[in-house]
Design a protein around this motif. Structure first.
Motif, PDB file in Angstrom:
ATOM      1  N   PRO A  65       3.345   5.239   0.299  1.00 16.05           N
ATOM      2  CA  PRO A  65       2.718   4.341   1.293  1.00 16.05           C
ATOM      3  C   PRO A  65       1.201   4.203   1.084  1.00 16.05           C
ATOM      4  N   GLU A  66       0.569   5.250   0.611  1.00 13.40           N
ATOM      5  CA  GLU A  66      -0.882   5.174   0.409  1.00 13.40           C
ATOM      6  C   GLU A  66      -1.272   4.310  -0.791  1.00 13.40           C
ATOM      7  N   ASP A  67      -0.303   3.846  -1.554  1.00 15.56           N
ATOM      8  CA  ASP A  67      -0.591   2.894  -2.622  1.00 15.56           C
ATOM      9  C   ASP A  67      -0.665   1.457  -2.099  1.00 15.56           C
ATOM     10  N   THR A  68      -0.355   1.281  -0.837  1.00 15.74           N
ATOM     11  CA  THR A  68      -0.439  -0.044  -0.237  1.00 15.74           C
ATOM     12  C   THR A  68      -1.856  -0.574  -0.310  1.00 15.74           C
ATOM     13  N   ALA A  69      -2.002  -1.759  -0.886  1.00 11.63           N
ATOM     14  CA  ALA A  69      -3.321  -2.347  -1.079  1.00 11.63           C
ATOM     15  C   ALA A  69      -3.164  -3.728  -1.688  1.00 11.63           C
ATOM     16  N   VAL A  70      -4.272  -4.438  -1.738  1.00 11.60           N
ATOM     17  CA  VAL A  70      -4.325  -5.642  -2.558  1.00 11.60           C
ATOM     18  C   VAL A  70      -4.832  -5.207  -3.929  1.00 11.60           C
ATOM     19  N   TYR A  71      -4.093  -5.568  -4.953  1.00 14.05           N
ATOM     20  CA  TYR A  71      -4.438  -5.189  -6.320  1.00 14.05           C
ATOM     21  C   TYR A  71      -5.083  -6.386  -7.024  1.00 14.05           C
ATOM     22  N   TYR A  72      -6.221  -6.112  -7.630  1.00 10.73           N
ATOM     23  CA  TYR A  72      -6.991  -7.162  -8.284  1.00 10.73           C
ATOM     24  C   TYR A  72      -7.094  -6.893  -9.788  1.00 10.73           C
ATOM     25  N   CYS A  73      -6.895  -7.934 -10.531  1.00 11.65           N
ATOM     26  CA  CYS A  73      -7.133  -7.864 -11.961  1.00 11.65           C
ATOM     27  C   CYS A  73      -8.613  -8.147 -12.213  1.00 11.65           C
ATOM     28  N   ASN A  74      -9.195  -7.441 -13.149  1.00 17.80           N
ATOM     29  CA  ASN A  74     -10.619  -7.589 -13.456  1.00 17.80           C
ATOM     30  C   ASN A  74     -10.831  -7.640 -14.958  1.00 17.80           C
ATOM     31  N   ALA A  75     -11.772  -8.452 -15.379  1.00 11.76           N
ATOM     32  CA  ALA A  75     -12.179  -8.480 -16.781  1.00 11.76           C
ATOM     33  C   ALA A  75     -13.697  -8.532 -16.857  1.00 11.76           C
ATOM     34  N   LYS A  76     -14.226  -7.884 -17.881  1.00 19.07           N
ATOM     35  CA  LYS A  76     -15.666  -7.910 -18.110  1.00 19.07           C
ATOM     36  C   LYS A  76     -15.901  -8.561 -19.479  1.00 19.07           C
ATOM     37  N   TYR A  77     -16.788  -9.549 -19.463  1.00 21.61           N
ATOM     38  CA  TYR A  77     -17.039 -10.291 -20.700  1.00 21.61           C
ATOM     39  C   TYR A  77     -18.452 -10.820 -20.651  1.00 21.61           C
ATOM     40  N   ASN A  78     -19.186 -10.545 -21.701  1.00 17.50           N
ATOM     41  CA  ASN A  78     -20.578 -11.002 -21.771  1.00 17.50           C
ATOM     42  C   ASN A  78     -21.356 -10.634 -20.510  1.00 17.50           C
ATOM     43  N   ARG A  79     -21.192  -9.406 -20.067  1.00 22.90           N
ATOM     44  CA  ARG A  79     -21.944  -8.835 -18.950  1.00 22.90           C
ATOM     45  C   ARG A  79     -21.624  -9.485 -17.620  1.00 22.90           C
ATOM     46  N   ARG A  80     -20.489 -10.155 -17.536  1.00 23.73           N
ATOM     47  CA  ARG A  80     -20.056 -10.741 -16.270  1.00 23.73           C
ATOM     48  C   ARG A  80     -18.705 -10.181 -15.885  1.00 23.73           C
ATOM     49  N   ASP A  81     -18.498 -10.120 -14.577  1.00 21.57           N
ATOM     50  CA  ASP A  81     -17.221  -9.692 -14.023  1.00 21.57           C
ATOM     51  C   ASP A  81     -16.399 -10.903 -13.621  1.00 21.57           C
ATOM     52  N   TYR A  82     -15.129 -10.843 -13.939  1.00 21.64           N
ATOM     53  CA  TYR A  82     -14.195 -11.901 -13.552  1.00 21.64           C
ATOM     54  C   TYR A  82     -13.042 -11.251 -12.789  1.00 21.64           C
ATOM     55  N   TRP A  83     -12.588 -11.934 -11.713  1.00 18.73           N
ATOM     56  CA  TRP A  83     -11.537 -11.378 -10.862  1.00 18.73           C
ATOM     57  C   TRP A  83     -10.381 -12.342 -10.720  1.00 18.73           C
ATOM     58  N   GLY A  84      -9.193 -11.774 -10.678  1.00 15.95           N
ATOM     59  CA  GLY A  84      -8.023 -12.558 -10.325  1.00 15.95           C
ATOM     60  C   GLY A  84      -7.942 -12.692  -8.820  1.00 15.95           C
ATOM     61  N   GLN A  85      -6.917 -13.365  -8.345  1.00 17.19           N
ATOM     62  CA  GLN A  85      -6.823 -13.700  -6.929  1.00 17.19           C
ATOM     63  C   GLN A  85      -6.302 -12.567  -6.072  1.00 17.19           C
ATOM     64  N   GLY A  86      -5.828 -11.496  -6.656  1.00 17.46           N
ATOM     65  CA  GLY A  86      -5.300 -10.387  -5.870  1.00 17.46           C
ATOM     66  C   GLY A  86      -3.826 -10.577  -5.570  1.00 17.46           C
ATOM     67  N   THR A  87      -3.110  -9.480  -5.622  1.00 16.57           N
ATOM     68  CA  THR A  87      -1.698  -9.507  -5.281  1.00 16.57           C
ATOM     69  C   THR A  87      -1.392  -8.316  -4.366  1.00 16.57           C
ATOM     70  N   GLN A  88      -0.699  -8.604  -3.277  1.00 14.73           N
ATOM     71  CA  GLN A  88      -0.445  -7.579  -2.258  1.00 14.73           C
ATOM     72  C   GLN A  88       0.706  -6.673  -2.694  1.00 14.73           C
ATOM     73  N   VAL A  89       0.472  -5.379  -2.594  1.00 14.30           N
ATOM     74  CA  VAL A  89       1.518  -4.381  -2.792  1.00 14.30           C
ATOM     75  C   VAL A  89       1.663  -3.611  -1.489  1.00 14.30           C
ATOM     76  N   THR A  90       2.854  -3.616  -0.938  1.00  8.79           N
ATOM     77  CA  THR A  90       3.128  -2.912   0.299  1.00  8.79           C
ATOM     78  C   THR A  90       4.264  -1.928   0.062  1.00  8.79           C
ATOM     79  N   VAL A  91       3.986  -0.662   0.338  1.00  6.09           N
ATOM     80  CA  VAL A  91       4.987   0.385   0.165  1.00  6.09           C
ATOM     81  C   VAL A  91       5.370   0.884   1.557  1.00  6.09           C
ATOM     82  N   SER A  92       6.578   0.570   1.941  1.00  2.00           N
ATOM     83  CA  SER A  92       7.006   0.890   3.296  1.00  2.00           C
ATOM     84  C   SER A  92       8.521   0.934   3.362  1.00  2.00           C
ATOM     85  N   SER A  93       9.018   1.800   4.227  1.00  2.00           N
ATOM     86  CA  SER A  93      10.459   1.856   4.439  1.00  2.00           C
ATOM     87  C   SER A  93      10.862   0.959   5.596  1.00  2.00           C
TER      88      SER A  93
END
Length: 114
Positions: A86-114
């Motif tokens: 359950p503590e892994d529940t979060a929005v997960y973001y993809c990240n890339a670094k290129y030419n000293r800049r950060d780039y982010w994906g839109q995020g994907t929700q992961v929910t761990v619950s019974s």
């Protein structure tokens, strides 16, 4: 650099998910590419990444359960998450670094619950 993340969802404790992040350019040209997560009320934290082709898993709480891999032909990085808690529940973001800049994906929700 555009990043398209996918693969999140609702899973029961102990289950598995695999996240994918497709990049708009060759990932071997990127300085760094990986995954972060942000749980409600918490700061965004690094989960796993490739730096110069070498993979690293952070933090200790996910070591042995999460793994990162990549398919350079498809310009895609994967985060395999096993034995989810359950503590892994979060929005997960993809990240890339290129030419000293950060780039982010839109995020994907992961929910761990019974």
């Amino acid at each position: 650099v555009q990043l398209q993340a996918s693969g999140g969802g609702l899973v029961q404790p102990g289950g598995s998910l695999r996240l994918s992040c497709a990049a708009s350019r060759s990932i071997v040209t990127l300085n760094d590419m990986g995954w972060y997560r942000q749980a409600p009320g918490k700061e965004r934290e690094l989960v796993a990444r490739f730096t110069s082709g070498v993979s690293t898993i952070w933090p200790d709480s996910v070591k042995g359960r999460f793994s990162i891999s990549r398919d350079t032909a498809k310009n895609t990085v994967f985060l395999q998450m096993n034995s989810l808690k359950p503590e892994d529940t979060a929005v997960y973001y993809c990240n890339a670094k290129y030419n000293r800049r950060d780039y982010w994906g839109q995020g994907t929700q992961v929910t761990v619950s019974s």
